[in-house]
Design a protein around this motif. Structure first.
Motif, PDB file in Angstrom:
ATOM      1  N   GLN A   1       0.831  -1.194   0.000  1.00 40.71           N
ATOM      2  CA  GLN A   1       0.000   0.000   0.000  1.00 40.71           C
ATOM      3  C   GLN A   1       0.868   1.246   0.000  1.00 40.71           C
ATOM      4  N   SER A   2       0.425   2.245  -0.735  1.00 34.84           N
ATOM      5  CA  SER A   2       1.187   3.494  -0.781  1.00 34.84           C
ATOM      6  C   SER A   2       0.251   4.652  -1.036  1.00 34.84           C
ATOM      7  N   VAL A   3       0.746   5.835  -0.719  1.00 35.49           N
ATOM      8  CA  VAL A   3       0.036   7.078  -0.983  1.00 35.49           C
ATOM      9  C   VAL A   3       1.003   7.979  -1.731  1.00 35.49           C
ATOM     10  N   SER A   4       0.519   8.613  -2.782  1.00 33.72           N
ATOM     11  CA  SER A   4       1.409   9.482  -3.544  1.00 33.72           C
ATOM     12  C   SER A   4       0.761  10.838  -3.805  1.00 33.72           C
ATOM     13  N   GLN A   5       1.606  11.843  -3.751  1.00 36.11           N
ATOM     14  CA  GLN A   5       1.192  13.207  -4.063  1.00 36.11           C
ATOM     15  C   GLN A   5       2.094  13.676  -5.191  1.00 36.11           C
ATOM     16  N   HIS A   6       1.493  14.078  -6.269  1.00 36.74           N
ATOM     17  CA  HIS A   6       2.289  14.333  -7.469  1.00 36.74           C
ATOM     18  C   HIS A   6       2.819  15.752  -7.550  1.00 36.74           C
ATOM     19  N   ASN A   7       2.195  16.657  -6.791  1.00 37.67           N
ATOM     20  CA  ASN A   7       2.672  18.036  -6.810  1.00 37.67           C
ATOM     21  C   ASN A   7       3.658  18.228  -5.679  1.00 37.67           C
ATOM     22  N   HIS A   8       4.895  18.559  -6.026  1.00 33.49           N
ATOM     23  CA  HIS A   8       5.883  18.752  -4.969  1.00 33.49           C
ATOM     24  C   HIS A   8       5.788  20.161  -4.386  1.00 33.49           C
ATOM     25  N   HIS A   9       5.657  21.147  -5.275  1.00 34.38           N
ATOM     26  CA  HIS A   9       5.589  22.538  -4.825  1.00 34.38           C
ATOM     27  C   HIS A   9       4.599  23.265  -5.726  1.00 34.38           C
ATOM     28  N   VAL A  10       3.624  23.890  -5.089  1.00 31.74           N
ATOM     29  CA  VAL A  10       2.608  24.644  -5.820  1.00 31.74           C
ATOM     30  C   VAL A  10       2.678  26.092  -5.383  1.00 31.74           C
ATOM     31  N   ILE A  11       2.688  26.981  -6.354  1.00 32.48           N
ATOM     32  CA  ILE A  11       2.728  28.425  -6.059  1.00 32.48           C
ATOM     33  C   ILE A  11       1.470  29.045  -6.644  1.00 32.48           C
ATOM     34  N   LEU A  12       0.721  29.732  -5.795  1.00 28.22           N
ATOM     35  CA  LEU A  12      -0.523  30.373  -6.224  1.00 28.22           C
ATOM     36  C   LEU A  12      -0.567  31.809  -5.734  1.00 28.22           C
ATOM     37  N   SER A  13      -1.365  32.607  -6.388  1.00 35.79           N
ATOM     38  CA  SER A  13      -1.664  33.947  -5.892  1.00 35.79           C
ATOM     39  C   SER A  13      -2.902  33.877  -5.016  1.00 35.79           C
ATOM     40  N   GLU A  14      -3.018  34.820  -4.114  1.00 36.43           N
ATOM     41  CA  GLU A  14      -4.206  34.885  -3.258  1.00 36.43           C
ATOM     42  C   GLU A  14      -5.465  34.927  -4.119  1.00 36.43           C
ATOM     43  N   SER A  48      -2.794   3.377  -3.513  1.00 32.54           N
ATOM     44  CA  SER A  48      -2.684   2.165  -4.314  1.00 32.54           C
ATOM     45  C   SER A  48      -3.217   0.974  -3.538  1.00 32.54           C
ATOM     46  N   TYR A  49      -4.531   0.885  -3.424  1.00 32.89           N
ATOM     47  CA  TYR A  49      -5.113  -0.242  -2.691  1.00 32.89           C
ATOM     48  C   TYR A  49      -6.582  -0.314  -3.015  1.00 32.89           C
ATOM     49  N   GLY A  50      -7.069  -1.501  -3.360  1.00 34.77           N
ATOM     50  CA  GLY A  50      -8.470  -1.637  -3.750  1.00 34.77           C
ATOM     51  C   GLY A  50      -9.420  -1.913  -2.608  1.00 34.77           C
ATOM     52  N   GLY A  51      -8.889  -2.095  -1.417  1.00 37.62           N
ATOM     53  CA  GLY A  51      -9.745  -2.429  -0.281  1.00 37.62           C
ATOM     54  C   GLY A  51     -10.114  -1.214   0.542  1.00 37.62           C
ATOM     55  N   THR A  52     -10.506  -1.468   1.765  1.00 34.58           N
ATOM     56  CA  THR A  52     -10.964  -0.397   2.651  1.00 34.58           C
ATOM     57  C   THR A  52      -9.793   0.478   3.073  1.00 34.58           C
ATOM     58  N   VAL A  53     -10.001   1.768   2.979  1.00 27.31           N
ATOM     59  CA  VAL A  53      -8.948   2.702   3.382  1.00 27.31           C
ATOM     60  C   VAL A  53      -9.589   3.931   4.014  1.00 27.31           C
ATOM     61  N   ILE A  97     -12.712   9.641  -4.702  1.00 31.91           N
ATOM     62  CA  ILE A  97     -13.199   9.014  -5.927  1.00 31.91           C
ATOM     63  C   ILE A  97     -12.601   7.617  -5.992  1.00 31.91           C
ATOM     64  N   LYS A  98     -13.427   6.634  -5.650  1.00 32.47           N
ATOM     65  CA  LYS A  98     -12.923   5.266  -5.510  1.00 32.47           C
ATOM     66  C   LYS A  98     -12.395   4.719  -6.837  1.00 32.47           C
ATOM     67  N   SER A  99     -13.069   5.052  -7.925  1.00 31.45           N
ATOM     68  CA  SER A  99     -12.678   4.510  -9.226  1.00 31.45           C
ATOM     69  C   SER A  99     -11.325   5.041  -9.683  1.00 31.45           C
ATOM     70  N   LYS A 100     -10.944   6.191  -9.154  1.00 35.43           N
ATOM     71  CA  LYS A 100      -9.667   6.797  -9.516  1.00 35.43           C
ATOM     72  C   LYS A 100      -8.632   6.644  -8.407  1.00 35.43           C
ATOM     73  N   PHE A 101      -8.991   5.976  -7.324  1.00 29.49           N
ATOM     74  CA  PHE A 101      -8.093   5.833  -6.168  1.00 29.49           C
ATOM     75  C   PHE A 101      -7.545   7.206  -5.763  1.00 29.49           C
ATOM     76  N   SER A 102      -8.419   8.195  -5.735  1.00 34.89           N
ATOM     77  CA  SER A 102      -7.943   9.545  -5.453  1.00 34.89           C
ATOM     78  C   SER A 102      -8.680  10.186  -4.293  1.00 34.89           C
ATOM     79  N   PHE A 103      -8.016  11.140  -3.706  1.00 32.68           N
ATOM     80  CA  PHE A 103      -8.580  11.902  -2.581  1.00 32.68           C
ATOM     81  C   PHE A 103      -7.977  13.296  -2.647  1.00 32.68           C
TER      82      PHE A 103
END
Lengths: 114, 114
Positions: free
Chosen positions: B2-15, B26-31, B68-74
Motif C-alpha cells: 500500500q502506498s500514498v502518492s502526491q504528485h505536486n511537490h511545490h505549488v505556487i498560487l496567488s491569493e 494504491s489499494y483496492g480495499g478499505t482505506v 473518488i474510488k474509481s480513480k483511487f484519489s482523494f
C-alpha cells in the motif's frame, strides 16, 4: 484544545550515544505512535503501542529502538546507539478508543546525530 | 504494497486562486484517508478525513476533499486560497488491517503570494 507535546524540540548527540525522546499524548488517548521524517523524505511509521505493548512496528524499528510508557502520562522512544542515519524529525502521535485511525501529532523532535 | 502518492511537490498560487492538490493511493480495499497541514514551525494538524459515506468531505479552514474510488484519489480543494494557507500539505491513509499505521504521501509545499 488538548495537544500532544514533545521534548526536547531539538536534540544533538554523538554517534553511538543513547537518546530518549519524550512525548506526552493527549490525556484520554490510549493508542500511541512514533513516526519519523528524514529531511526531504516521507513521514514514515515506526511503531504503534497500546495497552503497554507494541501493536505493530516497521522494518525501521530494529533492536536499537524501544518504546516505553513509564508512567500514566509519558511515552518515550529510546534509540540505544545512534547512527548518522537516525538524524530526522521524530513525531509522536496519539489516538482515542473508538477512532484509532485519527491520529493527533506532536510538534516533533529534531534529532541530529554527529 | 500500500502506498500514498502526491504528485505536486511545490505549488505556487496567488491569493484568491483556487487550489487542488492531488493524492492517489494504491489499494483496492478499505482505506481511511486524511489530509494534514503543517504550517511553518508548527505540528501536523488534521484538516479533514474520510472514512465512509458522502465522498465529499469538508474540513477546517474552508478545505474540502473528494474521495473518488474509481480513480483511487482523494484530492484536496479550496476555492480561494489566502496567504495564511502557505504550508506543507500531507495526504495519508490507513489501510484495512494495518493496525492504525498511517502511510503518508511525499507532501506538497504550497506557497501563496499576497
Amino acid at each position: 484544545e488538548p495537544e500532544v507535546t514533545q521534548t526536547p524540540s531539538h536534540q544533538v548527540t554523538q554517534m553511538g550515544q543513547e537518546v530518549i525522546l519524550r512525548c506526552v499524548p493527549i490525556s484520554n488517548h490510549l493508542y500511541f505512535y512514533w513516526y519519523r521524517q528524514i529531511l526531504g523524505q516521507k513521514v514514515e511509521f515506526l511503531v504503534s503501542f497500546y495497552n503497554n505493548e507494541i501493536s505493530e512496528k516497521s522494518e525501521i524499528f530494529d533492536d536499537q529502538f524501544s518504546v516505553e510508557r513509564p508512567d500514566g502520562s509519558n511515552f518515550t522512544l529510546k534509540i540505544r546507539s545512534t547512527k548518522l542515519e537516525d538524524s530526522a524529525m521524530y513525531f509522536c502521535a496519539s489516538s482515542r478508543q473508538g477512532d484509532t485511525d485519527t491520529q493527533y501529532f506532536g510538534p516533533g523532535t529534531r534529532l541530529t546525530v554527529l | 504494497a500500500q502506498s500514498v502518492s502526491q504528485h505536486n511537490h511545490h505549488v505556487i498560487l496567488s491569493e484568491a486562486a483556487s487550489l487542488e492538490l492531488g493524492c492517489n493511493y494504491s489499494y483496492g480495499g478499505t482505506v481511511n484517508l486524511f489530509w494534514y497541514v503543517q504550517y511553518p514551525g508548527q505540528h501536523l494538524q488534521l484538516l479533514l478525513k474520510y472514512f465512509s459515506g458522502d465522498p465529499l468531505v469538508k474540513g477546517i479552514k474552508g478545505f474540502e476533499a473528494e474521495f473518488i474510488k474509481s480513480k483511487f484519489s482523494f484530492n484536496l480543494r479550496k476555492p480561494s486560497v489566502q496567504w495564511s494557507d502557505t504550508a506543507e500539505y500531507f495526504c495519508a491513509g490507513v489501510f484495512y488491517n494495518q493496525g492504525g499505521k498511517l502511510i503518508f504521501g511525499q507532501g506538497t509545499e504550497l506557497s501563496v503570494k499576497p
